[in-house]
Design an enzyme around this catalytic site. Structure first.
Site, PDB file in Angstrom:
ATOM      1  CG  PHE A  83      11.269 -46.244  12.480  1.00 53.97           C
ATOM      2  CD1 PHE A  83      10.722 -46.690  13.657  1.00 53.97           C
ATOM      3  CD2 PHE A  83      11.450 -46.866  11.424  1.00 53.97           C
ATOM      4  CE1 PHE A  83       9.975 -47.892  13.373  1.00 53.97           C
ATOM      5  CE2 PHE A  83      10.613 -47.738  11.030  1.00 53.97           C
ATOM      6  CZ  PHE A  83       9.912 -48.306  12.093  1.00 53.97           C
TER       7      PHE A  83
ATOM      8  CG  ASP B 260      11.531 -48.933  21.047  1.00 48.63           C
ATOM      9  OD1 ASP B 260      12.486 -47.940  21.312  1.00 48.63           O
ATOM     10  OD2 ASP B 260      10.559 -48.601  20.411  1.00 48.63           O
TER      11      ASP B 260
ATOM     12  NE  ARG C  43       8.516 -58.104   8.767  1.00 52.80           N
ATOM     13  CZ  ARG C  43       8.445 -57.672   9.961  1.00 52.80           C
ATOM     14  NH1 ARG C  43       9.281 -57.466  10.896  1.00 52.80           N
ATOM     15  NH2 ARG C  43       6.986 -57.404  10.485  1.00 52.80           N
TER      16      ARG C  43
ATOM     17  CD  GLU D 263      11.540 -58.910  19.796  1.00 52.64           C
ATOM     18  OE1 GLU D 263      11.786 -58.885  18.877  1.00 52.64           O
ATOM     19  OE2 GLU D 263      10.574 -58.021  20.238  1.00 52.64           O
ATOM     20  CG  ASP D 264      12.930 -57.272  15.906  1.00 54.89           C
ATOM     21  OD1 ASP D 264      12.769 -56.945  17.338  1.00 54.89           O
ATOM     22  OD2 ASP D 264      12.134 -56.793  14.937  1.00 54.89           O
TER      23      ASP D 264
HETATM   24  P1  IMP Z   1       9.287 -52.596  22.700  1.00 55.03           P
HETATM   25  O1  IMP Z   1       7.882 -53.245  23.212  1.00 55.03           O
HETATM   26  O2  IMP Z   1       8.861 -51.037  22.608  1.00 55.03           O
HETATM   27  O3  IMP Z   1      10.666 -52.802  23.030  1.00 55.03           O
HETATM   28  O4  IMP Z   1       8.961 -52.725  21.108  1.00 55.03           O
HETATM   29  C1  IMP Z   1       9.697 -53.718  20.235  1.00 55.03           C
HETATM   30  C2  IMP Z   1       9.368 -53.838  19.107  1.00 55.03           C
HETATM   31  O5  IMP Z   1       9.057 -52.579  18.512  1.00 55.03           O
HETATM   32  C3  IMP Z   1      10.075 -54.444  18.167  1.00 55.03           C
HETATM   33  O6  IMP Z   1      10.170 -56.026  18.186  1.00 55.03           O
HETATM   34  C4  IMP Z   1       9.985 -53.988  16.729  1.00 55.03           C
HETATM   35  O7  IMP Z   1       8.942 -54.603  16.259  1.00 55.03           O
HETATM   36  C5  IMP Z   1       9.458 -52.735  17.099  1.00 55.03           C
HETATM   37  N1  IMP Z   1      10.150 -51.485  16.972  1.00 55.03           N
HETATM   38  C6  IMP Z   1      10.784 -50.779  17.931  1.00 55.03           C
HETATM   39  N2  IMP Z   1      11.766 -49.919  17.360  1.00 55.03           N
HETATM   40  C7  IMP Z   1      11.940 -50.051  16.085  1.00 55.03           C
HETATM   41  C8  IMP Z   1      12.515 -49.585  14.865  1.00 55.03           C
HETATM   42  O8  IMP Z   1      13.349 -48.634  14.911  1.00 55.03           O
HETATM   43  N3  IMP Z   1      12.101 -49.994  13.712  1.00 55.03           N
HETATM   44  C9  IMP Z   1      11.275 -51.117  13.679  1.00 55.03           C
HETATM   45  N4  IMP Z   1      10.669 -51.431  14.695  1.00 55.03           N
HETATM   46  C10 IMP Z   1      10.954 -51.051  15.575  1.00 55.03           C
END
Ligand code: IMP
Length: 188
Positions: A161, A112, A174, A108-109
Protein backbone atom coordinates in the site's frame (compact mmCIF):
# COMPACT_ATOMS: atom_id res chain seq x y z
CA UNK A 1 1.47 -10.64 18.74
CA UNK A 2 1.43 -7.64 16.44
CA UNK A 3 2.25 -7.67 12.77
CA UNK A 4 5.87 -7.18 11.86
CA UNK A 5 7.40 -5.40 8.91
CA UNK A 6 9.22 -7.21 6.14
CA UNK A 7 12.46 -6.55 8.00
CA UNK A 8 11.01 -8.11 11.15
CA UNK A 9 10.88 -4.86 13.15
CA UNK A 10 7.84 -3.46 14.93
CA UNK A 11 6.43 -0.12 13.78
CA UNK A 12 5.69 2.32 16.66
CA UNK A 13 4.03 5.09 14.69
CA UNK A 14 2.61 5.55 11.20
CA UNK A 15 5.54 5.96 8.83
CA UNK A 16 6.16 6.20 5.11
CA UNK A 17 9.08 4.15 3.85
CA UNK A 18 10.65 5.72 0.73
CA UNK A 19 10.00 3.88 -2.53
CA UNK A 20 10.30 6.39 -5.39
CA UNK A 21 12.19 9.66 -4.90
CA UNK A 22 10.74 12.90 -6.25
CA UNK A 23 13.53 13.43 -8.80
CA UNK A 24 13.10 9.91 -10.17
CA UNK A 25 9.37 10.45 -10.62
CA UNK A 26 9.93 13.75 -12.44
CA UNK A 27 12.50 12.18 -14.77
CA UNK A 28 10.10 9.37 -15.67
CA UNK A 29 7.20 11.77 -16.24
CA UNK A 30 9.40 13.75 -18.64
CA UNK A 31 10.02 10.58 -20.65
CA UNK A 32 6.33 9.68 -20.63
CA UNK A 33 5.32 13.14 -21.85
CA UNK A 34 7.76 12.99 -24.74
CA UNK A 35 6.59 9.50 -25.66
CA UNK A 36 2.93 10.55 -25.73
CA UNK A 37 3.72 13.46 -28.05
CA UNK A 38 5.84 11.18 -30.26
CA UNK A 39 2.90 8.77 -30.61
CA UNK A 40 0.48 11.55 -31.59
CA UNK A 41 2.54 14.17 -33.42
CA UNK A 42 0.74 17.44 -34.06
CA UNK A 43 -2.56 16.25 -32.57
CA UNK A 44 -4.48 18.02 -29.82
CA UNK A 45 -4.51 15.71 -26.79
CA UNK A 46 -7.21 15.60 -24.12
CA UNK A 47 -5.93 14.41 -20.76
CA UNK A 48 -8.74 12.93 -18.67
CA UNK A 49 -7.74 12.88 -14.99
CA UNK A 50 -9.45 10.54 -12.56
CA UNK A 51 -10.10 12.58 -9.40
CA UNK A 52 -8.54 13.01 -6.98
CA UNK A 53 -5.43 10.86 -7.06
CA UNK A 54 -4.39 11.71 -10.62
CA UNK A 55 -4.14 15.46 -10.03
CA UNK A 56 -0.39 15.79 -9.25
CA UNK A 57 0.55 13.31 -12.00
CA UNK A 58 -1.70 15.00 -14.57
CA UNK A 59 -0.35 18.45 -13.71
CA UNK A 60 3.25 17.35 -14.20
CA UNK A 61 2.58 15.12 -17.22
CA UNK A 62 0.66 17.88 -19.03
CA UNK A 63 3.67 20.19 -18.71
CA UNK A 64 5.90 17.59 -20.32
CA UNK A 65 3.78 17.13 -23.46
CA UNK A 66 4.65 19.77 -26.03
CA UNK A 67 1.90 21.26 -28.21
CA UNK A 68 -1.85 21.44 -27.70
CA UNK A 69 -3.07 19.74 -24.54
CA UNK A 70 -6.35 20.23 -22.68
CA UNK A 71 -7.61 18.71 -19.43
CA UNK A 72 -10.89 17.31 -18.27
CA UNK A 73 -11.75 15.39 -15.10
CA UNK A 74 -13.95 12.50 -14.11
CA UNK A 75 -14.71 11.15 -10.63
CA UNK A 76 -15.72 7.62 -9.73
CA UNK A 77 -16.21 5.64 -6.55
CA UNK A 78 -16.81 2.05 -5.66
CA UNK A 79 -20.17 1.42 -4.06
CA UNK A 80 -21.73 -1.24 -1.89
CA UNK A 81 -19.86 -3.90 0.01
CA UNK A 82 -17.21 -6.05 -1.65
CA UNK A 83 -17.02 -3.61 -4.53
CA UNK A 84 -13.40 -4.39 -5.20
CA UNK A 85 -14.33 -7.88 -6.22
CA UNK A 86 -17.71 -7.09 -7.78
CA UNK A 87 -16.28 -4.26 -9.88
CA UNK A 88 -19.29 -2.02 -9.16
CA UNK A 89 -18.23 1.53 -9.89
CA UNK A 90 -20.31 4.70 -9.71
CA UNK A 91 -19.74 7.83 -11.79
CA UNK A 92 -19.68 10.83 -9.41
CA UNK A 93 -18.61 13.51 -11.86
CA UNK A 94 -18.73 13.29 -15.63
CA UNK A 95 -16.51 15.06 -18.16
CA UNK A 96 -17.34 18.69 -19.00
CA UNK A 97 -16.90 18.24 -22.77
CA UNK A 98 -17.50 15.70 -25.52
CA UNK A 99 -14.55 13.47 -26.44
CA UNK A 100 -16.00 12.29 -29.75
CA UNK A 101 -13.29 12.21 -32.42
CA UNK A 102 -10.62 13.35 -29.94
CA UNK A 103 -7.30 11.84 -28.93
CA UNK A 104 -7.80 11.02 -25.26
CA UNK A 105 -5.33 9.86 -22.64
CA UNK A 106 -6.91 8.73 -19.36
CA UNK A 107 -4.57 9.63 -16.51
CA UNK A 108 -4.68 7.56 -13.30
CA UNK A 109 -2.45 7.43 -10.25
CA UNK A 110 -2.32 3.64 -9.93
CA UNK A 111 -3.52 0.55 -11.72
CA UNK A 112 -4.36 -2.00 -9.04
CA UNK A 113 -7.11 -4.56 -9.68
CA UNK A 114 -7.95 -2.65 -12.87
CA UNK A 115 -11.69 -2.66 -12.13
CA UNK A 116 -11.98 1.14 -12.02
CA UNK A 117 -10.24 1.63 -15.35
CA UNK A 118 -12.15 -1.20 -16.95
CA UNK A 119 -15.41 0.56 -16.08
CA UNK A 120 -14.11 3.95 -17.21
CA UNK A 121 -12.81 2.65 -20.51
CA UNK A 122 -16.16 1.07 -21.25
CA UNK A 123 -18.07 4.30 -20.82
CA UNK A 124 -15.47 6.46 -22.58
CA UNK A 125 -15.19 4.10 -25.54
CA UNK A 126 -18.96 4.42 -26.12
CA UNK A 127 -18.39 8.13 -26.78
CA UNK A 128 -16.27 7.31 -29.81
CA UNK A 129 -12.95 9.08 -29.26
CA UNK A 130 -10.46 8.88 -32.14
CA UNK A 131 -7.89 7.30 -29.81
CA UNK A 132 -8.24 6.17 -26.20
CA UNK A 133 -5.05 5.53 -24.25
CA UNK A 134 -4.18 5.01 -20.58
CA UNK A 135 -1.32 6.56 -18.63
CA UNK A 136 -0.66 5.46 -15.04
CA UNK A 137 2.10 6.54 -12.72
CA UNK A 138 2.16 3.20 -10.88
CA UNK A 139 1.24 -0.33 -11.84
CA UNK A 140 0.71 -3.08 -9.23
CA UNK A 141 0.79 -5.87 -11.77
CA UNK A 142 0.37 -8.67 -9.21
CA UNK A 143 -3.06 -7.43 -8.11
CA UNK A 144 -4.71 -7.34 -11.53
CA UNK A 145 -8.20 -8.86 -11.80
CA UNK A 146 -9.56 -7.07 -14.88
CA UNK A 147 -7.94 -7.46 -18.26
CA UNK A 148 -6.69 -3.87 -18.51
CA UNK A 149 -3.32 -2.74 -19.84
CA UNK A 150 -1.90 0.74 -19.52
CA UNK A 151 -0.20 2.18 -22.62
CA UNK A 152 2.11 4.37 -20.55
CA UNK A 153 3.38 3.12 -17.19
CA UNK A 154 5.63 5.15 -14.90
CA UNK A 155 6.76 2.40 -12.55
CA UNK A 156 5.80 -1.21 -11.85
CA UNK A 157 5.66 -1.55 -8.05
CA UNK A 158 5.32 -4.46 -5.61
CA UNK A 159 2.05 -5.35 -3.92
CA UNK A 160 2.28 -2.83 -1.07
CA UNK A 161 0.00 0.00 0.00
CA UNK A 162 1.65 3.18 -1.20
CA UNK A 163 1.00 6.88 -0.57
CA UNK A 164 2.21 10.19 -1.96
CA UNK A 165 2.12 11.95 -5.32
CA UNK A 166 -1.69 11.90 -5.30
CA UNK A 167 -2.17 8.60 -3.51
CA UNK A 168 -3.84 8.83 -0.12
CA UNK A 169 -4.52 7.06 3.11
CA UNK A 170 -7.79 8.53 4.47
CA UNK A 171 -7.20 11.59 2.23
CA UNK A 172 -3.76 12.27 3.70
CA UNK A 173 -0.34 12.15 2.01
CA UNK A 174 -1.56 13.19 -1.46
CA UNK A 175 0.78 16.19 -1.29
CA UNK A 176 4.03 14.23 -0.86
CA UNK A 177 6.39 14.83 -3.82
CA UNK A 178 7.64 11.23 -3.49
CA UNK A 179 5.95 7.81 -3.23
CA UNK A 180 6.40 5.61 -0.18
CA UNK A 181 5.09 2.44 1.42
CA UNK A 182 2.71 3.14 4.29
CA UNK A 183 3.53 1.35 7.50
CA UNK A 184 0.83 1.39 10.15
CA UNK A 185 1.67 1.08 13.86
CA UNK A 186 1.91 -2.46 15.13
CA UNK A 187 -0.98 -3.17 17.54
CA UNK A 188 0.25 -3.79 21.12
P1 IMP B 1 -8.41 -0.55 -9.02
O1 IMP B 1 -9.81 -0.39 -9.50
O2 IMP B 1 -8.28 -1.68 -8.04
O3 IMP B 1 -7.37 -0.62 -10.11
O4 IMP B 1 -8.15 0.67 -8.05
C1 IMP B 1 -7.57 1.82 -8.40
C2 IMP B 1 -7.74 2.80 -7.25
O5 IMP B 1 -7.54 2.19 -5.96
C3 IMP B 1 -6.69 3.86 -7.37
O6 IMP B 1 -7.12 4.91 -8.18
C4 IMP B 1 -6.49 4.28 -5.94
O7 IMP B 1 -7.42 5.26 -5.58
C5 IMP B 1 -6.78 3.03 -5.12
N1 IMP B 1 -5.53 2.34 -4.73
C6 IMP B 1 -5.09 1.16 -5.17
N2 IMP B 1 -3.90 0.84 -4.62
C7 IMP B 1 -3.58 1.87 -3.79
C8 IMP B 1 -2.45 2.14 -2.94
O8 IMP B 1 -1.48 1.38 -2.82
N3 IMP B 1 -2.48 3.32 -2.27
C9 IMP B 1 -3.51 4.21 -2.36
N4 IMP B 1 -4.57 4.00 -3.14
C10 IMP B 1 -4.61 2.84 -3.86
Amino acid sequence: MGKKTASGGKVKKETVKPLLAAARIQKRIREMGRQIRKDFPGEPIVLVGVLKGAVPFLADLARQIPGEVTFDFIAVSSYGKDTKSSGQVKLNKDLDSSIEGKTVVVVEDILDTGLTLQYLLRILQQRRPKHLRIAVLLDKVERRIANVHADYVGFVIPNEFVVGFGLDYAERYRNLPQVGILQLPTPE
